[in-house]
Design an enzyme around this catalytic site. Sequence first.
Site, PDB file in Angstrom:
ATOM      1  CB  THR A  13     -25.653  -7.278  11.207  1.00  0.00           C
ATOM      2  OG1 THR A  13     -25.268  -6.198  10.345  1.00  0.00           O
ATOM      3  CG2 THR A  13     -24.566  -8.344  11.213  1.00  0.00           C
ATOM      4  N   GLY A  14     -28.651  -6.444  11.775  1.00  0.00           N
ATOM      5  CA  GLY A  14     -29.676  -5.404  11.780  1.00  0.00           C
ATOM      6  C   GLY A  14     -30.796  -5.695  10.802  1.00  0.00           C
ATOM      7  CB  SER A  15     -31.740  -8.686   9.170  1.00  0.00           C
ATOM      8  OG  SER A  15     -31.387  -9.630  10.156  1.00  0.00           O
ATOM      9  CB  THR A  16     -35.472  -6.772  13.335  1.00  0.00           C
ATOM     10  OG1 THR A  16     -34.849  -5.552  13.759  1.00  0.00           O
ATOM     11  CG2 THR A  16     -34.774  -7.959  13.977  1.00  0.00           C
ATOM     12  N   GLY A  18     -36.277  -2.401   7.815  1.00  0.00           N
ATOM     13  CA  GLY A  18     -35.579  -1.637   6.792  1.00  0.00           C
ATOM     14  C   GLY A  18     -34.904  -2.469   5.721  1.00  0.00           C
ATOM     15  CB  ILE A  19     -31.827  -1.751   3.738  1.00  0.00           C
ATOM     16  CG1 ILE A  19     -32.289  -0.464   3.042  1.00  0.00           C
ATOM     17  CG2 ILE A  19     -30.899  -2.534   2.809  1.00  0.00           C
ATOM     18  CD1 ILE A  19     -31.166   0.530   2.771  1.00  0.00           C
ATOM     19  CE1 TYR A 154     -26.074   6.153   8.210  1.00  0.00           C
ATOM     20  CE2 TYR A 154     -25.821   7.850   6.535  1.00  0.00           C
ATOM     21  CZ  TYR A 154     -26.203   6.571   6.906  1.00  0.00           C
ATOM     22  OH  TYR A 154     -26.706   5.716   5.951  1.00  0.00           O
TER      23      TYR A 154
END
Length: 263
Positions: A13-16, A18-19, A154
């Site tokens: 997830t959130g793989s567009t 950064g890490i 966070y």
Amino acid sequence: MELGLQNKIVLVTGSTAGIGKVTAKCFLQEGATVIINGRKQETVDRVVNEFSNLGKVYGIAADLSKQDETRKLTEAIERIGELDVLVNNLGVFEVKEFEQVTDEEWIRYFEVNVLSAIRLCRYFLPKMLKRNTGRILNLASEAGIKPLPQMIPYSMTKTSLISLSRGLAELTKGKNVTVNSILPGPTWTEGVENYMQGAAKAEGQDLDTFIQDYFKVNEPTSLIQRFASAEEVANTIVFLASSKASAINGTAQRVEGGIIRSL
């Protein structure tokens, strides 16, 4: 080392960026089938096109802070096949004074950083347990153990992910399913680079000097005294997802350069 990830179906997830993006690339290089996820279809499509020569890659755009969008994602994955590895990487952060964070912003942090992972774990973990195979990796942070005063929401959500991971791992006793959290420290990504460039400019320093001073002043316990690379974090994630790591379960795996000064 052969990691046994050939043809495994992996969601990051959130793989567009950064890490998450680097992790997706590393899985593809190990022969896995990878599902790219982000909120915007055009961004997802761009990464899919960029990685298309590395292996079998799919793209599913969905805002995982929303229940209906999460359902859309899981339904699309079912059409691809049975998920072998779930990497809950999605997360947001902001540097902001504690007293300035509104109720709405607190709720947003929980929805994006925690509830997105809870929903996907709730959906995929029972299926993995039934098949007696699977890996779940939740991206927490060293801030989950050493909370940052300038990033309290966070930090709190990352502590929640560490607890979630250990609790879910307790449900896997006797099964070939593992649940672990990953604790990156300061990691050099596009977002961090942009932030550091702006901060260096505001202080009237060149970027390299600013970064050196940053670790001396803000992270004096760091043993590596530098940012980790996204590849270093991704390599840890990929290993923990592999067949070589089947005895590693319920851990909070540190990749933070020794910032956390404890045994």
